[in-house]
Design an enzyme around this catalytic site. Structure first.
Site, short mmCIF file in Angstrom:
data_model
loop_
_atom_site.label_atom_id
_atom_site.label_comp_id
_atom_site.label_asym_id
_atom_site.label_seq_id
_atom_site.Cartn_x
_atom_site.Cartn_y
_atom_site.Cartn_z
N ASN A 1 9.86 8.11 4.49
CA ASN A 1 8.80 8.79 3.99
C ASN A 1 7.84 9.35 5.14
OD1 ASN A 1 5.63 7.88 3.93
ND2 ASN A 1 6.91 6.09 3.82
N GLY B 1 8.67 -5.85 3.17
CA GLY B 1 9.73 -4.87 4.01
C GLY B 1 10.99 -5.16 3.26
N GLY B 2 11.19 -4.38 2.31
CA GLY B 2 12.51 -4.57 1.38
C GLY B 2 12.56 -5.44 0.31
N ASN C 1 -4.98 -0.46 8.10
CA ASN C 1 -3.58 -0.14 8.62
C ASN C 1 -3.71 0.70 9.82
OD1 ASN C 1 -1.10 1.30 8.65
ND2 ASN C 1 -1.72 2.76 7.08
N CYS D 1 -0.67 4.05 11.44
CA CYS D 1 -0.32 5.44 11.18
C CYS D 1 -0.09 6.10 12.28
CB CYS D 1 -1.54 6.14 10.35
SG CYS D 1 -3.16 5.67 10.98
N LYS E 1 -3.30 2.44 -2.31
CA LYS E 1 -3.12 3.29 -1.30
C LYS E 1 -4.07 3.59 -0.21
CE LYS E 1 -4.93 7.04 -4.09
NZ LYS E 1 -4.78 8.23 -4.90
N GLY E 2 -3.69 4.03 0.80
CA GLY E 2 -4.41 4.21 2.18
C GLY E 2 -5.65 5.01 1.62
N ILE F 1 5.73 -5.98 7.33
CA ILE F 1 5.68 -4.75 8.33
C ILE F 1 5.28 -3.56 7.70
CG2 ILE F 1 7.24 -6.14 9.97
CD1 ILE F 1 9.30 -4.16 8.82
N SER G 1 0.79 -1.30 0.18
CA SER G 1 -0.03 0.15 -0.07
C SER G 1 0.88 1.17 -0.07
CB SER G 1 -0.72 -0.05 1.18
OG SER G 1 -1.69 1.25 1.41
C1 LIG Z 1 5.89 6.22 0.00
C2 LIG Z 1 5.24 5.04 1.04
C3 LIG Z 1 3.93 5.19 1.12
C4 LIG Z 1 3.11 4.34 1.86
N1 LIG Z 1 1.83 4.47 2.27
C5 LIG Z 1 1.31 3.47 3.10
C6 LIG Z 1 -0.31 3.57 3.36
O1 LIG Z 1 -0.96 4.43 2.52
N2 LIG Z 1 -0.69 2.50 3.92
C7 LIG Z 1 0.03 1.46 4.41
O2 LIG Z 1 -0.62 0.78 5.16
N3 LIG Z 1 1.29 1.34 4.27
C8 LIG Z 1 2.16 2.42 3.53
N4 LIG Z 1 3.43 2.42 3.30
C9 LIG Z 1 4.11 1.17 3.79
C10 LIG Z 1 4.11 0.09 2.70
O3 LIG Z 1 3.28 -0.40 2.23
C11 LIG Z 1 5.21 -0.89 3.29
O4 LIG Z 1 4.60 -1.60 4.37
C12 LIG Z 1 6.53 -0.68 3.84
O5 LIG Z 1 6.81 0.25 2.95
C13 LIG Z 1 7.68 -1.83 3.85
O6 LIG Z 1 7.73 -2.50 2.38
P1 LIG Z 1 8.99 -1.99 1.41
O7 LIG Z 1 10.25 -1.98 2.30
O8 LIG Z 1 8.82 -2.97 0.44
O9 LIG Z 1 8.59 -0.46 0.97
C14 LIG Z 1 3.91 3.24 2.56
C15 LIG Z 1 5.29 2.90 2.29
C16 LIG Z 1 5.90 4.14 1.41
C17 LIG Z 1 7.32 3.89 1.12
#
Ligand SMILES: Cc1cc2nc3c(=O)[nH]c(=O)nc-3n(C[C@H](O)[C@H](O)[C@H](O)COP(=O)(O)O)c2cc1C
Ligand SMILES: Cc1cc2nc3c(=O)[nH]c(=O)nc-3n(C[C@H](O)[C@H](O)[C@H](O)COP(=O)(O)OP(=O)(O)OC[C@H]3O[C@@H](n4cnc5c(N)ncnc54)[C@H](O)[C@@H]3O)c2cc1C
Ligand SMILES: Cc1cc2nc3c(=O)[nH]c(=O)nc-3n(C[C@H](O)[C@H](O)[C@H](O)COP(=O)(O)OP(=O)(O)OC[C@H]3O[C@@H](n4cnc5c(N)ncnc54)[C@H](O)[C@@H]3O)c2cc1C
Ligand SMILES: Cc1cc2nc3c(=O)[nH]c(=O)nc-3n(C[C@H](O)[C@H](O)[C@H](O)COP(=O)(O)O)c2cc1C
Ligand code: FES
Ligand code: FES
Lengths: 278, 300, 300, 278
Positions: free
Chosen positions: B66, B240-241, B124, B127, B42-43, B188, B18
């Site tokens: 972020n 996560g990554g 989610n 937040c 997205k959220g 996560i 998301s």
């Molecule tokens: C720019 C950005 C915006 C995000 N917005 C949301 C969101 O709206 N809702 C949510 O549950 N997680 C949000 N996340 C978290 C991601 O969904 C994810 O859990 C987190 O980035 C770890 O995964 P990654 O390392 O692959 O990015 C956001 C992450 C990023 C980087």
């Protein structure tokens, strides 16, 4: 405000793609400034003036995000990027040698809008702001538009792309902070004089945000439309992450897809920056 | 390549994380959306949120920070634009739900229950700014349970709850959420961090702190997916990554049923396709018949 | 370049992080130990500890995992070998203290009170296996307070308590420890993580989970140092991913009085000298008179 | 057990240092195997057979730890490293071209011990195990020691450093898994035959741990001292981090400073590995 607002641009963008590219040449132009020529046939064929490419400089994970760069010029299957060394990414870019491979996502962003009937354009560049204006100048000249260019730089060595502009523009005015080339002082002064002297259909500007804002204010004062090109930190470059937002009269816009070029009047300038003196 | 999340069968285990994929439209030039396990949007909140001031992102070693702040146009605009666009795409849609209060979460779900084309919700509860005493819902068992309970009442669709890593014991939270009827858990979310510009002495994010994502947090995410999937019986969506098929395999080995790809979408917008293909190749090369056989297959 | 930690005045704010510098002897070819703010030794326990099985380390994106398990020869051998060797070196020595129980920590301190050449103690309440109900002392306020109280009774020397980042709210723990009389706080210890080898399906560490250190965790560490130094009045020693003088500056800007360099010693054994010199240059180039002026100087 | 246990080696190590180095040449020897020649005057002057250097292959943070490599040969101010591509670090090493700079920490570790009076030595190498034996063979030959070498490899292409050993050894025996060169079968078979045929003062071995263990068992059976060179994951390389421990009869030792070379009888072999058949 007269022409060219809200109207369609004469140019149509192509869809972006992920493209493997290679370095053709990488030249140092001045202390901390370089010009890299990239073999990027797809981007070269489709990019419009003012659009940018999002380059993956490193394949490791030391820094992971792409870096956005305007396309300064196109020649054949090659694009040229004018860059300033600021941090880890541009430092790595400066070290690239001919033959090295990278990839880009592009062409991206809205680019400059040019409307039918534009006859006289003023281009105002501050520092690296010449980067997205190079291709614009060439394309406008190709369409028979009369161009005036004002370039600002800290000192003579940093006046970039002068040859390009002198080749295609009717008039090139230079201002440097130390007076080592052209007038001494900010390029906004030159801009103000040009705007009050001549008559233009449009002002295109790029450079430090405060400078762009001043140029926009001057253009508004003489009722000439003005387009600005805004820089924001960009993660995705394609409209998904919302890291690059710009406050506008129409709400939050994304610099990467709704911009980087905006009509100056649309922009709600950052209230934390000092406003330009009038 | 199919995997099951609650009652939902997915084509493959590769989802979008998301907030990193919008609602998919921005990736249409790069990804065949129909080849994803699901799109996690997205959220979305009940009312429009403006998000935080700029700068909203900063780069860190093998990651990024972020503080977007869940900027979104509200659930009505989401239905009109995003859901309408997704209606023509043959892919399960899981809507990520944000709220400042329990009622806020429930309100979004209730509004979306009136729409077709929603396969499930990812709630989610991580937040950073909600009205539960300034603490995120996701850091306290009771609050996490409360949100889950209320959302569970509001829908029979797939209910995923997304957990935050910024806790002493994620297993406790996971158990509390499972007990209230969550069909699956996502983990996560980002790890709280910050960065400072030593030239200007200013924080690199206007809100000072933000969430770290990207490869830097992968070892944390793997550890938590391992802990949680050993403690609950509902499926876990690991994230996560993740940057490659190998990374996705790692998450499945420690217990994830599906994975979500986040920050990597920014670096390579085609990455999800590479991971879908790579997972299939990984299994094929090793004679692994079902990708789901990877889940929990780590030899401890 | 001097800074004050409790009653101790240090030559400069650059310390070594426990467990990454042994007792300094191994670095004698690379570092002028006398030019360090202090040497923080590896963890010492009452009895010898064997540590964990191999593999004990694994590399991760911008970091590493370790599960050394506090292998050490016990406090008597430490006095005989390490302290004796350090006696000839003109540098403050802070001994990192490990224990399986409150009595274990106190026992180490009591033994060391009989020695000269110890400037203070850093009590590590973040080792993953202790007898406080399976939970590390550092994740519960009451346990953290109890250890601190007992150690405080045992010594009037500098008492630093080292906190773990694997908690929901590090500020609570910090306050509890400060209230019991700690002279300073060290943070952060490593972040719990894991990694899996996708070829063998085995965890990369024999103990499955381990602690992440290195640049990957710097944003987490900065955030916690910022939170804690805003909440307590004792000085904070900041650490986590420091690789350069700029990194050290970042930690001081968010509130650290001193910094400790850990994993970076493995990558460049001369790094502490580069940081000492770099900090001086940083201040000089900006007309900053005292390096301590950097502490908390972030413009938020 | 007879000679050369606990006695002083004829060689004395120098202190390690951080040294900037540059790539002189980087040659692919076989699929996934290369030989890189480095300009490293300080290490070249001081390194002993069996010691290693700890190389920082990448300056980014994509992978941060150094990588340990035995010094295979020295010539003048240069050292040679024989490497096998296994993961991210060795892949990056394979991509280095002449002129690129890196740094190393070294020389490190204990190295092979050679005692006064050693006249006949058996060297047993499995795969990349030839790496630390190259320099040893040259140095022993220089001291007039009669050398026999047994090399094991999966197939002919992977029999490494054959020329070097044939130049200095009295006898070189090869065993390959597929019989494409020398005998078909494991090098431990060759070793066993050599040990029962000839008489040696010492056995030096390097290769997969199970192979070294088997060689050590055979040497012990005929009462000949044996030195092994053990590989461990190493973070610091200088004795500080305790990541590289080896269980020995004298307690936990660190492979980086107490080893990598150990007297075989000192080693308590990893109980999780299958023991060698007798
Ligand atoms: C720019 C950005 C915006 C995000 N917005 C949301 C969101 O709206 N809702 C949510 O549950 N997680 C949000 N996340 C978290 C991601 O969904 C994810 O859990 C987190 O980035 C770890 O995964 P990654 O390392 O692959 O990015 C956001 C992450 C990023 C980087
Ligand atoms: C649409 C667009 C077009 C651009 N075109 C050009 C161009 O043609 N030539 C050129 O030299 N630069 C251009 N830039 C700026 C360029 O992207 C940044 O300078 C570059 O990303 C910095 O990377 P770095 O790793 O060297 O710096 P970092 O280490 O990431 O940062 C160094 C400093 O630069 C600032 N910075 C980083 N990224 C940006 C960014 N995207 N915009 C503004 N400031 C930034 C940081 O805040 C920091 O202060 C453009 C930016 C945008 C958004
Ligand atoms: C004292 C010593 C001397 C060595 N000499 C040589 C040499 O001359 N030539 C050579 O090719 N290799 C040598 N090695 C092994 C070499 O260090 C590793 O192959 C290398 O570090 C792998 O790095 P990588 O990033 O490519 O692999 P990674 O991606 O780090 O790992 C790939 C695989 O290799 C294994 N591995 C990683 N590091 C080591 C290590 N230090 N020891 C054993 N296995 C490891 C990992 O567990 C993993 O399975 C030596 C190791 C030691 C300890
Ligand atoms: C190999 C290793 C061993 C460590 N041993 C100890 C220890 O004995 N006691 C302790 O308090 N911290 C120990 N630590 C944690 C470090 O002191 C430090 O808090 C952590 O590594 C973060 O700093 P860094 O990122 O600079 O390494 C160890 C860390 C590593 C990497
Ligand atoms: S950079 Fe991601 S939305 Fe603009
Ligand atoms: S590698 Fe650090 S002690 Fe051996």
């Amino acid at each position: 405000m007269r022409r060219c607002m809200g109207e369609e641009s004469v140019w149509r963008p192509v869809n972006p793609a992920l493209e493997r590219i290679s370095v053709v040449a990488n030249e140092r132009l001045a202390e901390g400034v370089g010009l890299v020529t990239l073999h990027a046939p797809r981007a070269a064929a489709g990019v419009l003036p003012g659009q940018f490419v999002h380059v993956r400089i490193s394949r490791g994970t030391d820094f992971i995000l792409r870096r956005p760069f305007s396309v300064h010029r196109v020649s054949g299957e090659r694009i040229e990027i004018l860059y300033q060394v600021l941090g880890v990414g541009t430092r790595a870019l400066a070290e690239k040698v001919a033959g090295e491979e990278m990839d880009l996502v592009g062409p991206l962003g809205s680019g400059w809008r040019v409307c039918e009937g534009t006859a006289r354009a003023l281009l105002v560049a501050g520092g690296l702001g010449v980067a997205p204006l190079g291709m614009l100048a060439e394309e406008l000249a190709g369409r028979g538009v009369a161009i005036t260019v004002a370039i600002g730089a800290p000192r003579e060595e940093r006046v970039l792309a002068r040859n390009l502009f002198e080749r295609v523009a009717r008039r090139v005015e230079i201002a440097t902070d130390d007076g080592s080339c052209g007038l001494r002082g900010p390029v906004t002064g030159v801009c103000e004089r040009l705007l009050s002297d001549g008559s233009f259909d449009i002002v295109y500007t790029c450079g430090p945000e405060l400078m762009q804002r001043k140029v926009a204010t001057r253009a508004a004062a003489v009722d000439i439309p003005c387009q600005v090109s805004l820089e924001r930190l960009m993660a995705c470059g394609i409209g998904a992450c919302l890291s690059c937002v710009v406050r506008t009269v129409d709400g939050m816009k994304r610099a990467c897809v709704d911009g980087p070029v905006f009509d100056a009047q649309q922009v709600l300038w950052d209230p934390t920056e000092t406003p330009p003196e009038h | 390549m199919t995997v099951k999340l609650g009652g939902l069968e997915l084509r493959n285990p590769v989802l979008t994380a998301s907030g990193t994929f919008a609602s998919g439209r921005e990736f249409a030039d790069f990804v065949e959306l129909e080849r994803l396990g699901a799109v996690v949007t997205k959220g979305v909140s009940l009312d429009p949120w403006d998000g935080n001031a700029s700068p909203r992102v900063a780069e860190t070693a093998s990651g990024m920070l972020n503080s977007i702040g869940l900027q979104n146009p509200g659930v009505d605009a989401f239905c009109e634009n995003d859901l309408a666009w997704l209606a023509d795409v043959d892919v399960p849609v899981i809507v990520n739900v944000s709220g400042h209060s329990v009622a806020g979460y429930v309100g979004v779900i209730e509004r979306l229950e009136r729409e077709t084309g929603v396969a499930g919700y990812e709630v989610n509860i991580s937040c950073p700014n909600v009205d539960a005493g300034g603490m995120a819902f996701g850091t306290e068992c009771s609050a996490a349970a409360e949100v889950t309970r209320a959302c569970r009442v509001a829908t029979t669709r797939l209910l995923v709850v997304k957990l935050t890593p910024n806790v002493t014991d994620i297993v406790q939270i996971a158990r509390a959420v499972e007990a209230e009827g969550a069909d699956a858990l996502s983990l996560i979310n980002t790890v709280l961090g910050m960065a400072v510009d030593v030239e200007t002495f200013r924080p690199k994010l206007s809100r000072v702190v933000g969430g770290i994502s990207g490869p830097a947090i992968k070892p944390i995410a793997l550890r938590m997916v391992w802990q949680v999937s050993n403690a609950v019986s509902v499926p876990v969506i690991g994230m996560g990554g993740i940057m490659s098929a190998d990374d996705a395999v790692e998450f499945m080995l420690v217990g994830a049923t599906a994975v979500a790809v986040g920050t990597a979408n920014f670096i390579d917008p085609t990455v999800t396709m590479r991971i879908v293909d790579g997972l299939a190749e990984f299994c094929h090369a090793r004679g692994i018949e079902r990708v789901s056989d990877l889940t929990g297959a780590m030899k401890a």
